[in-house]
Motif scaffolding. Structure first.
Motif, PDB file in Angstrom:
ATOM      1  N   VAL A  82     -10.251  -7.742  -4.518  1.00  0.00           N
ATOM      2  CA  VAL A  82     -10.632  -6.329  -4.483  1.00  0.00           C
ATOM      3  C   VAL A  82     -10.932  -5.898  -3.043  1.00  0.00           C
ATOM      4  CG1 VAL A  82     -12.296  -4.608  -5.290  1.00  0.00           C
ATOM      5  CG2 VAL A  82     -11.464  -6.377  -6.861  1.00  0.00           C
ATOM      6  N   LYS A  83     -11.607  -6.758  -2.300  1.00  0.00           N
ATOM      7  CA  LYS A  83     -11.943  -6.446  -0.910  1.00  0.00           C
ATOM      8  C   LYS A  83     -10.668  -6.298  -0.072  1.00  0.00           C
ATOM      9  CE  LYS A  83     -15.144  -7.953   2.661  1.00  0.00           C
ATOM     10  NZ  LYS A  83     -16.132  -8.961   3.038  1.00  0.00           N
ATOM     11  N   LEU A  84      -9.739  -7.226  -0.235  1.00  0.00           N
ATOM     12  CA  LEU A  84      -8.473  -7.149   0.487  1.00  0.00           C
ATOM     13  C   LEU A  84      -7.710  -5.883   0.105  1.00  0.00           C
ATOM     14  CD1 LEU A  84      -6.221  -8.134   2.300  1.00  0.00           C
ATOM     15  CD2 LEU A  84      -5.472  -9.637   0.447  1.00  0.00           C
ATOM     16  N   ALA A  85      -7.661  -5.584  -1.174  1.00  0.00           N
ATOM     17  CA  ALA A  85      -6.977  -4.371  -1.632  1.00  0.00           C
ATOM     18  C   ALA A  85      -7.623  -3.127  -1.032  1.00  0.00           C
ATOM     19  CB  ALA A  85      -6.982  -4.300  -3.156  1.00  0.00           C
ATOM     20  N   GLY A  86      -8.944  -3.149  -0.890  1.00  0.00           N
ATOM     21  CA  GLY A  86      -9.648  -2.036  -0.258  1.00  0.00           C
ATOM     22  C   GLY A  86      -9.214  -1.846   1.189  1.00  0.00           C
ATOM     23  N   LYS A  87      -8.983  -2.950   1.905  1.00  0.00           N
ATOM     24  CA  LYS A  87      -8.508  -2.866   3.290  1.00  0.00           C
ATOM     25  C   LYS A  87      -7.116  -2.231   3.346  1.00  0.00           C
ATOM     26  CE  LYS A  87     -10.886  -6.911   5.197  1.00  0.00           C
ATOM     27  NZ  LYS A  87     -10.652  -8.237   5.808  1.00  0.00           N
ATOM     28  N   VAL A  88      -6.266  -2.589   2.386  1.00  0.00           N
ATOM     29  CA  VAL A  88      -4.918  -2.023   2.344  1.00  0.00           C
ATOM     30  C   VAL A  88      -4.989  -0.529   2.051  1.00  0.00           C
ATOM     31  CG1 VAL A  88      -2.670  -2.067   1.164  1.00  0.00           C
ATOM     32  CG2 VAL A  88      -3.871  -4.222   1.681  1.00  0.00           C
ATOM     33  N   ILE A  89      -5.812  -0.151   1.090  1.00  0.00           N
ATOM     34  CA  ILE A  89      -5.982   1.270   0.738  1.00  0.00           C
ATOM     35  C   ILE A  89      -6.471   2.055   1.945  1.00  0.00           C
ATOM     36  CG2 ILE A  89      -7.307   2.887  -0.723  1.00  0.00           C
ATOM     37  CD1 ILE A  89      -5.133   1.209  -2.210  1.00  0.00           C
ATOM     38  N   ASP A  90      -7.447   1.482   2.663  1.00  0.00           N
ATOM     39  CA  ASP A  90      -7.966   2.149   3.863  1.00  0.00           C
ATOM     40  C   ASP A  90      -6.891   2.289   4.930  1.00  0.00           C
ATOM     41  OD1 ASP A  90     -10.459   2.339   2.663  1.00  0.00           O
ATOM     42  OD2 ASP A  90     -11.327   0.655   3.774  1.00  0.00           O
ATOM     43  N   LYS A  91      -6.063   1.267   5.072  1.00  0.00           N
ATOM     44  CA  LYS A  91      -4.996   1.286   6.075  1.00  0.00           C
ATOM     45  C   LYS A  91      -3.964   2.377   5.750  1.00  0.00           C
ATOM     46  CE  LYS A  91      -2.295  -2.110   8.673  1.00  0.00           C
ATOM     47  NZ  LYS A  91      -2.942  -1.887   9.951  1.00  0.00           N
ATOM     48  N   ILE A  92      -3.690   2.565   4.476  1.00  0.00           N
ATOM     49  CA  ILE A  92      -2.754   3.626   4.069  1.00  0.00           C
ATOM     50  C   ILE A  92      -3.408   4.980   4.291  1.00  0.00           C
ATOM     51  CG2 ILE A  92      -1.513   4.678   2.125  1.00  0.00           C
ATOM     52  CD1 ILE A  92      -1.190   1.797   1.007  1.00  0.00           C
ATOM     53  N   GLY A  93      -4.656   5.102   3.845  1.00  0.00           N
ATOM     54  CA  GLY A  93      -5.395   6.351   4.013  1.00  0.00           C
ATOM     55  C   GLY A  93      -5.105   7.368   2.926  1.00  0.00           C
ATOM     56  N   GLU A  99      -7.824   2.955  -6.445  1.00  0.00           N
ATOM     57  CA  GLU A  99      -6.485   2.363  -6.355  1.00  0.00           C
ATOM     58  C   GLU A  99      -6.550   0.889  -5.967  1.00  0.00           C
ATOM     59  OE1 GLU A  99      -2.925   3.957  -5.500  1.00  0.00           O
ATOM     60  OE2 GLU A  99      -3.509   6.048  -5.416  1.00  0.00           O
ATOM     61  N   LYS A 100      -7.632   0.493  -5.310  1.00  0.00           N
ATOM     62  CA  LYS A 100      -7.739  -0.908  -4.880  1.00  0.00           C
ATOM     63  C   LYS A 100      -7.756  -1.856  -6.071  1.00  0.00           C
ATOM     64  CE  LYS A 100     -12.769  -0.930  -4.393  1.00  0.00           C
ATOM     65  NZ  LYS A 100     -13.860  -0.855  -3.424  1.00  0.00           N
ATOM     66  N   TYR A 101      -8.275  -1.431  -7.189  1.00  0.00           N
ATOM     67  CA  TYR A 101      -8.329  -2.307  -8.362  1.00  0.00           C
ATOM     68  C   TYR A 101      -6.932  -2.581  -8.917  1.00  0.00           C
ATOM     69  CZ  TYR A 101     -13.267  -1.329  -8.042  1.00  0.00           C
ATOM     70  OH  TYR A 101     -14.554  -1.218  -7.569  1.00  0.00           O
ATOM     71  N   ILE A 102      -6.119  -1.557  -8.928  1.00  0.00           N
ATOM     72  CA  ILE A 102      -4.750  -1.722  -9.425  1.00  0.00           C
ATOM     73  C   ILE A 102      -3.956  -2.614  -8.471  1.00  0.00           C
ATOM     74  CG2 ILE A 102      -2.623  -0.500 -10.035  1.00  0.00           C
ATOM     75  CD1 ILE A 102      -4.547   1.958 -10.620  1.00  0.00           C
ATOM     76  N   LEU A 103      -4.127  -2.389  -7.175  1.00  0.00           N
ATOM     77  CA  LEU A 103      -3.442  -3.205  -6.178  1.00  0.00           C
ATOM     78  C   LEU A 103      -3.899  -4.661  -6.241  1.00  0.00           C
ATOM     79  CD1 LEU A 103      -1.469  -3.348  -3.816  1.00  0.00           C
ATOM     80  CD2 LEU A 103      -3.366  -2.687  -2.309  1.00  0.00           C
ATOM     81  N   ALA A 104      -5.179  -4.882  -6.470  1.00  0.00           N
ATOM     82  CA  ALA A 104      -5.727  -6.243  -6.517  1.00  0.00           C
ATOM     83  C   ALA A 104      -5.079  -7.078  -7.625  1.00  0.00           C
ATOM     84  CB  ALA A 104      -7.241  -6.204  -6.690  1.00  0.00           C
ATOM     85  N   VAL A 105      -4.606  -6.444  -8.667  1.00  0.00           N
ATOM     86  CA  VAL A 105      -3.932  -7.172  -9.747  1.00  0.00           C
ATOM     87  C   VAL A 105      -2.691  -7.892  -9.204  1.00  0.00           C
ATOM     88  CG1 VAL A 105      -2.692  -6.924 -11.939  1.00  0.00           C
ATOM     89  CG2 VAL A 105      -4.844  -5.686 -11.574  1.00  0.00           C
TER      90      VAL A 105
END
Length: 112
Positions: A82-93, A99-105
């Protein structure tokens, strides 16, 4: 670093996206960061991830948001994913935090 070779379908997704340069940059960042949590997608998983990232970049740039998601459904996801997915979401902006939860899957499916 162990790099993933993208198949032709993934390359087509990138080229057909709203911003191929950004999609490739985010995808490469995501794939390299996934290794830090022992998540190594196979070819099909990388293709699905590519599609998801292309869709997130498009939502970000078009200022569209996903419908609200019940994040309690994702309570079992490990914090590192979840933390890693949050970094990706932040990078996209310009995306909803949920959305981080869906990506973390994606990260968990490819975890070794």
């Amino acid at each position: 670093m162990n790099t993933i070779e993208l198949n032709a379908a993934a390359e087509k997704i990138i080229q057909g996206s709203v911003d191929p340069k950004k999609v490739r940059e985010i995808l490469e960042y995501t794939l390299s960061q996934m290794q830090t949590i022992n998540s190594f997608p196979d070819e099909t998983q990388a293709e699905v991830l590519t599609n998801h990232i292309a869709e997130m970049v498009e939502r970000s740039e078009d200022n569209k948001q996903l419908d609200d998601v019940d994040v309690s459904v994702f309570d079992g996801l490990p914090e590192d994913s979840v933390k890693l997915a949050g970094k990706v979401i932040d990078k996209i902006g310009n995306l909803k935090d949920q959305e981080k939860y869906i990506l973390a899957v994606h990260f968990e499916v490819a975890r070794k």
